[in-house]
Every structure is written in structure tokens, then in C-alpha cells.
Write a protein that holds these residues in place. Sequence first.
Motif, short mmCIF file in Angstrom:
data_model
loop_
_atom_site.label_atom_id
_atom_site.label_comp_id
_atom_site.label_asym_id
_atom_site.label_seq_id
_atom_site.Cartn_x
_atom_site.Cartn_y
_atom_site.Cartn_z
N THR A 77 7.35 9.34 4.06
CA THR A 77 5.99 9.51 2.47
C THR A 77 5.94 8.36 1.72
OG1 THR A 77 5.35 10.70 0.70
CG2 THR A 77 7.91 10.35 1.32
N ALA A 78 4.89 8.00 1.03
CA ALA A 78 5.56 7.06 0.09
C ALA A 78 6.36 6.96 -0.86
CB ALA A 78 3.64 7.41 -0.62
N SER A 79 6.71 5.39 -1.02
CA SER A 79 7.92 5.18 -1.22
C SER A 79 7.77 5.64 -3.15
CB SER A 79 7.78 3.41 -1.84
OG SER A 79 7.87 2.95 -0.41
N ASP B 188 -5.08 -0.45 -4.16
CA ASP B 188 -6.12 1.03 -4.35
C ASP B 188 -6.15 2.08 -3.36
OD1 ASP B 188 -7.31 3.25 -5.03
OD2 ASP B 188 -9.47 2.07 -5.35
N THR B 189 -5.38 3.26 -2.87
CA THR B 189 -5.72 4.73 -2.22
C THR B 189 -6.94 5.06 -2.40
OG1 THR B 189 -4.11 5.67 -2.82
CG2 THR B 189 -3.42 3.99 -1.07
N ARG B 190 -7.70 4.75 -2.77
CA ARG B 190 -9.51 5.75 -2.97
C ARG B 190 -9.32 6.19 -1.47
NH1 ARG B 190 -13.98 2.71 -6.27
NH2 ARG B 190 -14.91 5.04 -4.69
N ILE C 26 0.41 -1.54 0.28
CA ILE C 26 0.02 0.22 0.51
C ILE C 26 0.80 0.93 0.02
CG2 ILE C 26 -1.74 0.63 0.87
CD1 ILE C 26 -2.44 -1.62 2.90
N PRO C 27 0.99 1.98 -1.15
CA PRO C 27 1.82 3.61 -1.07
C PRO C 27 1.41 4.31 0.26
CG PRO C 27 0.40 2.81 -3.51
CD PRO C 27 0.25 2.14 -2.43
N LEU C 28 2.03 4.35 1.02
CA LEU C 28 1.62 5.18 2.34
C LEU C 28 1.44 6.31 2.08
CD1 LEU C 28 2.34 5.53 5.33
CD2 LEU C 28 4.19 6.89 4.82
N ASN C 29 0.04 6.60 2.79
CA ASN C 29 -0.46 7.55 2.75
C ASN C 29 -0.07 8.79 4.10
OD1 ASN C 29 -2.77 6.79 0.85
ND2 ASN C 29 -3.16 5.06 2.49
#
Length: 386
Positions: free
Chosen positions: A331-333, A356-358, A320-323
Motif C-alpha cells: 500500500t501507499a506510504s 498526481d494520482t488521478r 508517486i504514492p503507490l496506487n
Amino acid sequence: MTGTPVRLDLSSPSRGPRGKPPRHFVDLTPSERAAAVQALGQPAFRARQLATHYFTHLTVDPEAMTDLPAAARDTLAADLFPPLLTPARTLTADRGTTVKTLWHLFDGARVESVLMRYPDRATLCVSSQAGCGLACAFCATGQLGLTRNLSTAEIVEQVRRAARSLADGEVAGGATRLSNVVFMGMGEPLANYRSVLATVRLLVAAPPEGLGLSARNVTVSTVGLVPAMDRLADEGIPVTLALSLHAPDDELRSELVPVNTRWSVDEAIDSARRYFDKTGRRVSIEYALIRDVNDHAWRADLLGEKLAARGQGWVHCNPIPLNPVPGSRWTASDPAVEAEFVARLRAHGIPTTVRDTRGSEIDGACGQLAAVEDEAAFAPASEEER
């Protein structure tokens, strides 16, 4: 790190320090419901009629209960369906298909739920605690500390309200049914075991005694409370288990997820494997990718090796990309690093899908729920995002 001490008495009642919520129909057994109805001067079979209204018609409105005596409707509804959740704020994203609601509970505690509509399903992310006591370093909820556990009715009410909103066509795309529930909102679900399990049973029970969802469409997440994971495996309800791992090595995971000092990475993974063995349900491994913290190629290899060593076909990994969380230094990768991480997991034979990071623009994605009241805390979404 902040947060109250971890509470892990899995046999204790699901009541927090603020007191007991009002008695609610959902918290009663069928026999208790019948007795409550009779105490109000009505025959016992009215309890089943009320269950039909609640679980099938998704209503607590006495005016809609036309099969009940007119003189008894208001009394039954007021006594058995006291208001537990009051909506305080609703924010939307993804052109109205993602809806985050801030709820005030009876005692002033606050929780949030997030409803997400996709082309093929509608998923509700529910909260099981007000705040969280596990203090995961990158999670906004974890930095709040724990206010209290939610009752079964307080959790189920989040689900009923979402299901009714979908049925009434209030979410973009027209009327539809709620198909999925994920316990990935505020709180550690397995630290509120009794209420969460009772909720799961009501979610999967056939109408009119429950909402009739498929157990396969219910996901319970945990940061790795091993005794509770093993207990859940013995319940005989094949829900999906999601283990929030976030690091494959104990040194880093103990920093990111403090409960790792009680149950190590290997102990948590072993318990997840036992869950698969007992239920036949493939386990999800959740892994928030944090730039230059846990996204190294060698950590992807270590994770892949540990999962593959316990066999094939039992697990699926969800990076999961860091929110973003206000005030966080992380922060996200980088996308290229994320792609390499995924490729290395797949090279070890681990099915992997980037999650998904909706809802991230309304602080509604994983790790962002903080039950904030102040409008200024929310950066407005652009028209394109909406």
C-alpha cells in the motif's frame, strides 16, 4: 512473480505472436502512401490530402473528405484506414476530466489509454504493448505477462482518437487541444522501440505529416533498458525521458523491477545522465512510494546522494504514492513518511514533486492498467469523486 521473459531485441519488428495488424496509412512512409493511393487508381497527391484529414482534421470518415472525389472516398478510407481499435469500455473520474478507455485490438488483444484534462493542458497516457513482459512486482500490467507489441498505427490511433474527442468537446470542460502524450500506459515502451520511436516522430512532425506536438510535451518512460535509453539519446528528438527507478539499491530494486538484474541502479542512472548530456532535457525519476518497502529515510538519502553525485540541474524526482492494485499486499506510504522522503531528497538539492494520482478510483493511475472487462472489477466512484 509472473510474466513472460523480457524481450530486448531492439532491432526486431514490432509484431507479436498474434500476427500483423491490417495495413494502415500511418504505418506507411510518404512514398509508400503515394504508391498505395496510385494502386487504387488515384493520383499520388491524394496521399497528402489523406494525411491532412488524418493528422490535421483527425478524421478517417470518408464523408468528411469533401476535397476527394466522391466515388473514391469509401475505397480510399476502407483500404488505408482499417479499424484498429474498438472501444469496449469507458470510465470517467474527476468530474469527467479523466477518461479511461479499454480498447479491443484487431486480434482480440486489449489495451487501455487514459486521457486527463487539467486547467492548463490535456495529457494522454498511451499503451505501447498489450500487457508487459517485465513483471514489476507492484504493477498490475506487469502481472499480465506480454501478449504482443503494438504497431505504430495502433499507438497513434490512441492519440488521434483522444485528440478528436477533445476537439469535439466530449471531455468535460469544452473543446480543447491535446497538448501532451506520455508513454506510461501498458507495456515497456523501449521494449517496443521501433513502433514507439516511429510514433514519436509522427507526434512531433509538422502537419500534415504529423500531429505537430512539441517534443518537450512527449514523455517516454522506461524501467531502465540501458541500451535503448542510449539509443534514444542519439535520435535527436528532445522528448522527456522518465526512468522508473523505485529503489536506489540493487538488492531491493532487483526484487521490485527484475530487469535490474541486467542493468543495475547505477547503470540506469548513468544512462539517464547521458541522455541529459546529449539532449539537454531534464530527466524524470519516477519512484512509487510503498509503505515499509522502499520509503525509508535512508533510501531517500541514498537516492539523493546518487543523483546529486552526477551533478545538479539534470534531474527531477517524482515520488508517486503507490496506487492500489487488486490482490497486492502493498500500500501507499504514510503521508508523514512521504513528506520526510521528499524533504530528504530536496535537502540533497534534488527538485522533487509528488506526482498526481488521478484516475486511481477507476484503476486508471500508474501501475493499475490491466485491461479488465468485468464490471465487477471496478469499484464505483462516489458522486463526490466524479
